[in-house]
Design a protein around this motif. Structure first.
Motif, PDB file in Angstrom:
ATOM      1  N   ASP A  13       0.818  -1.215   0.000  1.00 60.48           N
ATOM      2  CA  ASP A  13       0.000   0.000   0.000  1.00 60.48           C
ATOM      3  C   ASP A  13       0.849   1.262   0.000  1.00 60.48           C
ATOM      4  N   ARG A  14       2.004   1.220   0.642  1.00 59.84           N
ATOM      5  CA  ARG A  14       2.883   2.389   0.648  1.00 59.84           C
ATOM      6  C   ARG A  14       3.403   2.666  -0.758  1.00 59.84           C
ATOM      7  N   PHE A  15       3.743   1.606  -1.484  1.00 60.24           N
ATOM      8  CA  PHE A  15       4.149   1.746  -2.887  1.00 60.24           C
ATOM      9  C   PHE A  15       3.027   2.397  -3.689  1.00 60.24           C
ATOM     10  N   ASN A  16       1.801   1.921  -3.534  1.00 64.96           N
ATOM     11  CA  ASN A  16       0.661   2.449  -4.288  1.00 64.96           C
ATOM     12  C   ASN A  16       0.415   3.919  -3.982  1.00 64.96           C
ATOM     13  N   TYR A  17       0.624   4.310  -2.735  1.00 61.66           N
ATOM     14  CA  TYR A  17       0.395   5.709  -2.356  1.00 61.66           C
ATOM     15  C   TYR A  17       1.465   6.613  -2.971  1.00 61.66           C
ATOM     16  N   ILE A  18       2.717   6.161  -2.911  1.00 63.28           N
ATOM     17  CA  ILE A  18       3.825   6.967  -3.425  1.00 63.28           C
ATOM     18  C   ILE A  18       3.797   7.043  -4.950  1.00 63.28           C
ATOM     19  N   ARG A  19       3.648   5.887  -5.589  1.00 62.81           N
ATOM     20  CA  ARG A  19       3.615   5.826  -7.047  1.00 62.81           C
ATOM     21  C   ARG A  19       2.163   5.933  -7.504  1.00 62.81           C
ATOM     22  N   ARG A  20       1.606   7.101  -7.384  1.00 64.21           N
ATOM     23  CA  ARG A  20       0.173   7.323  -7.586  1.00 64.21           C
ATOM     24  C   ARG A  20      -0.262   6.905  -8.994  1.00 64.21           C
ATOM     25  N   GLY A  21      -1.173   5.933  -9.042  1.00 63.49           N
ATOM     26  CA  GLY A  21      -1.638   5.388 -10.313  1.00 63.49           C
ATOM     27  C   GLY A  21      -1.073   4.016 -10.607  1.00 63.49           C
ATOM     28  N   ALA A  22      -0.050   3.600  -9.842  1.00 67.74           N
ATOM     29  CA  ALA A  22       0.539   2.270 -10.023  1.00 67.74           C
ATOM     30  C   ALA A  22      -0.155   1.267  -9.119  1.00 67.74           C
ATOM     31  N   ASP A  23       0.099  -0.005  -9.360  1.00 68.37           N
ATOM     32  CA  ASP A  23      -0.463  -1.073  -8.546  1.00 68.37           C
ATOM     33  C   ASP A  23       0.642  -2.071  -8.220  1.00 68.37           C
ATOM     34  N   TRP A  24       0.868  -2.306  -6.943  1.00 72.42           N
ATOM     35  CA  TRP A  24       1.961  -3.166  -6.505  1.00 72.42           C
ATOM     36  C   TRP A  24       1.868  -4.560  -7.110  1.00 72.42           C
ATOM     37  N   LYS A  25       0.664  -5.115  -7.173  1.00 73.68           N
ATOM     38  CA  LYS A  25       0.491  -6.467  -7.721  1.00 73.68           C
ATOM     39  C   LYS A  25       0.838  -6.505  -9.209  1.00 73.68           C
ATOM     40  N   ASN A  26       0.442  -5.487  -9.941  1.00 73.14           N
ATOM     41  CA  ASN A  26       0.769  -5.426 -11.366  1.00 73.14           C
ATOM     42  C   ASN A  26       2.267  -5.226 -11.571  1.00 73.14           C
ATOM     43  N   PHE A  27       2.883  -4.414 -10.700  1.00 73.91           N
ATOM     44  CA  PHE A  27       4.326  -4.203 -10.737  1.00 73.91           C
ATOM     45  C   PHE A  27       5.061  -5.534 -10.595  1.00 73.91           C
ATOM     46  N   LEU A  28       4.662  -6.338  -9.608  1.00 72.87           N
ATOM     47  CA  LEU A  28       5.304  -7.633  -9.390  1.00 72.87           C
ATOM     48  C   LEU A  28       5.016  -8.605 -10.525  1.00 72.87           C
ATOM     49  N   TYR A  29       3.833  -8.519 -11.102  1.00 76.12           N
ATOM     50  CA  TYR A  29       3.487  -9.387 -12.233  1.00 76.12           C
ATOM     51  C   TYR A  29       4.415  -9.121 -13.413  1.00 76.12           C
ATOM     52  N   ASN A  30       4.621  -7.837 -13.739  1.00 76.42           N
ATOM     53  CA  ASN A  30       5.509  -7.500 -14.854  1.00 76.42           C
ATOM     54  C   ASN A  30       6.952  -7.870 -14.544  1.00 76.42           C
ATOM     55  N   LEU A  31       7.362  -7.683 -13.304  1.00 74.66           N
ATOM     56  CA  LEU A  31       8.714  -8.074 -12.918  1.00 74.66           C
ATOM     57  C   LEU A  31       8.901  -9.586 -13.069  1.00 74.66           C
ATOM     58  N   ASP A  32       7.915 -10.339 -12.633  1.00 77.23           N
ATOM     59  CA  ASP A  32       7.996 -11.802 -12.680  1.00 77.23           C
ATOM     60  C   ASP A  32       8.086 -12.317 -14.111  1.00 77.23           C
ATOM     61  N   ARG A  33       7.257 -11.770 -15.001  1.00 74.61           N
ATOM     62  CA  ARG A  33       7.244 -12.290 -16.370  1.00 74.61           C
ATOM     63  C   ARG A  33       8.473 -11.858 -17.162  1.00 74.61           C
ATOM     64  N   LEU A  34       9.080 -10.716 -16.797  1.00 74.71           N
ATOM     65  CA  LEU A  34      10.248 -10.254 -17.539  1.00 74.71           C
ATOM     66  C   LEU A  34      11.558 -10.771 -16.950  1.00 74.71           C
TER      67      LEU A  34
END
Length: 373
Positions: A237-258
Motif C-alpha cells: 500500500d505504501r508503494f501504491n500511495y507513493i507511485r500514484r496510479g501504479a499497482d503493486w500487484k501489477n508491478f510484481l506481475y511484470n517483474l515476474d514475467r520479464l
C-alpha cells in the motif's frame, strides 16, 4: 593521448570526470547538458545543431577545468553527493569513469567528443503521478494541474536519432528515462534504427506499469544487453500511495514475467519522508526475492524541499537512522550502496526546515486517501 597521462587522470585526479568528452543528456524541453547532474546549459536541440552544442563555450570550459583537475560549477550537484566516510564514493563518476575509461577520445583536447553515452529524458509522457515527481517529467501531473506537456518535437528527435544511429559503433550506453520511457514514441523510433549486434547497453528507467503488449518492451527483447532500472520506493500500500496510479500487484506481475528474459536489473528509489522508514526492508525484499543487488537511491528533488527526510519528527529520524546504519553495515562491501546509504544518513541528521503535512493533505484531497494510514 599518452597512456601514462590517461592513467593519472583516471586514478589520481580529484575532480576529473570523463563525461563531457563522451556523453550528453537531453530533457523534455530539448535542453542539452553534460549529464543528469550537469547544471550548465550546452544548447537546445530545438534551436541548435549538434555541432553547435558540442562546441558550446560552457562545454569547452568544463573540459578545460576538469583536465586540469579543477572544480567546475557544472559538477557541483554531483560532487555534493560524493562522500569519503570510510569508503571513497564518487557518485556518477563511479558509474561513468569506468564506462568511458577506454574511450578513444583525447582527454587533453577541449574540442574533441566521441558519443559513448547519451541520456534521453526527451519526453514527459507518463501514466503515473508519483508524489515525488513534477509536471516537467510527468504528463499526467502536467494535465492534472493544467500546464503544457513537454516533449522534444519530432523534427528535433529525428535529428538526434540520426546523430545517435550514425555514431552507434562508438556507443557504450543509451539511457532511456522520462516520463515513462516505454510510452515515449521517440524511443521506439530510435530502437528500430539501431543494430542489434553492437556492444552497447540499453538502460531503461521504468515504472513497470505497462501492458503486456508494449511495443518498446517487445523491441528491447531483440537487443543483447538491456538493463532495467525499476522504480520502487516501498512495497504494498505504501508503494501504491507513493507511485500514484501504479499497482503493486501489477508491478510484481511484470517483474515476474520479464525476469525470465536476458535483462539485468537494478532498483531505483527516492529517499524522502514517506519512504525512509521502509527503505532497508524494500531493498532486502528485492535482494532476497528477486536476486537484485544493484540500487540507486535518489535524494528527493523536483522542488519538493518539504519532503526531505530532514523534516521528519525526531523520534522517526532515530528509527530511520538506526535501520539504515544496520543495513549499511551489512552491505559495507557494496561500495555503491554504502555510499548512497551514507548520503541518506547525512540527510536524516540535518535539522528540520519545513513541514510536509499540508502536502500530503493536498494529495489526499485528490485521491480520497489518508496519508497517516
Amino acid at each position: 593521448m599518452k597512456p601514462k597521462r590517461k592513467i593519472l587522470l583516471f586514478t589520481k585526479s580529484k575532480h576529473f570526470c570523463a563525461v563531457p568528452w563522451n556523453h550528453i543528456k537531453v530533457d523534455p524541453s530539448g535542453k542539452i547538458t553534460t549529464c543528469v547532474k550537469g547544471s550548465e546549459l550546452l544548447g537546445n536541440i530545438h534551436h541548435n545543431s549538434i555541432e553547435e552544442i558540442l562546441s558550446n563555450k560552457n562545454l569547452l570550459r568544463i573540459k578545460n577545468n576538469l583536465k586540469q583537475d579543477l572544480h567546475d560549477v557544472n559538477c557541483q550537484s554531483c560532487q555534493s553527493l560524493e562522500n569519503n566516510e570510510e569508503h571513497s564514493y564518487k557518485f556518477l563518476r563511479d558509474l561513468y569513469n569506468p564506462l568511458f575509461k577506454h574511450s578513444l577520445v583525447d582527454y587533453d583536447s577541449d574540442t574533441e567528443f566521441i558519443l559513448n553515452g547519451i541520456d534521453l529524458h526527451w519526453g514527459s509522457t507518463c501514466n503515473l503521478k508519483c508524489i515525488t515527481c513534477w509536471a516537467e517529467q510527468s504528463s499526467s501531473i502536467a494535465k492534472e494541474i493544467g500546464v503544457p506537456v513537454k516533449q522534444v518535437t519530432s523534427d528535433a528527435a529525428d535529428n538526434l536519432i540520426n546523430f545517435i544511429v550514425s555514431n552507434q559503433h562508438s556507443l557504450k550506453e543509451i539511457y532511456m528515462s522520462g516520463g515513462e520511457p516505454t510510452l515515449i514514441k521517440h524511443n521506439l523510433q530510435l530502437l528500430k534504427g539501431l543494430r542489434r549486434d553492437l556492444d552497447f547497453t540499453l538502460r531503461v528507467n521504468t515504472n513497470l506499469s505497462f501492458p503486456e503488449n508494449n511495443a518498446i518492451i517487445n523491441e528491447l527483447k531483440n537487443f543483447p544487453k538491456v538493463q532495467f532500472t525499476i522504480s520502487a520506493d516501498a512495497m504494498g500500500d505504501r508503494f501504491n500511495y507513493i507511485r500514484r496510479g501504479a499497482d503493486w500487484k501489477n508491478f510484481l506481475y511484470n517483474l515476474d514475467r520479464l525476469r525470465n528474459l536476458h535483462f539485468s536489473w537494478t532498483v531505483n528509489s527516492v529517499f524522502f519522508v514517506a519512504s525512509a522508514i521502509s527503505l532497508p526492508e524494500t531493498q532486502k525484499f528485492f535482494m532476497e526475492n528477486w536476486d537484485i543487488h544493484d540500487f540507486t537511491i535518489n535524494q528527493v528533488g523536483m522542488g519538493h524541499t518539504n519532503l526531505k527526510c530532514r523534516n521528519l519528527p525526531v523520534v522517526t529520524k532515530k528509527i530511520v537512522e538506526t535501520k539504515i546504519l544496520e543495513h549499511r553495515e551489512k552491505y559495507k562491501n557494496n561500495l555503491n550502496l554504502y555510499g548512497q546509504l551514507t548520503n541518506c544518513i547525512k540527510e536524516i541528521r540535518l535539522d528540520v526546515e519545513e513541514c510536509y503535512t499540508s502536502f500530503f493533505e493536498g494529495t489526499d484531497k485528490k485521491i480520497g486517501s489518508n496519508w497517516r494510514n
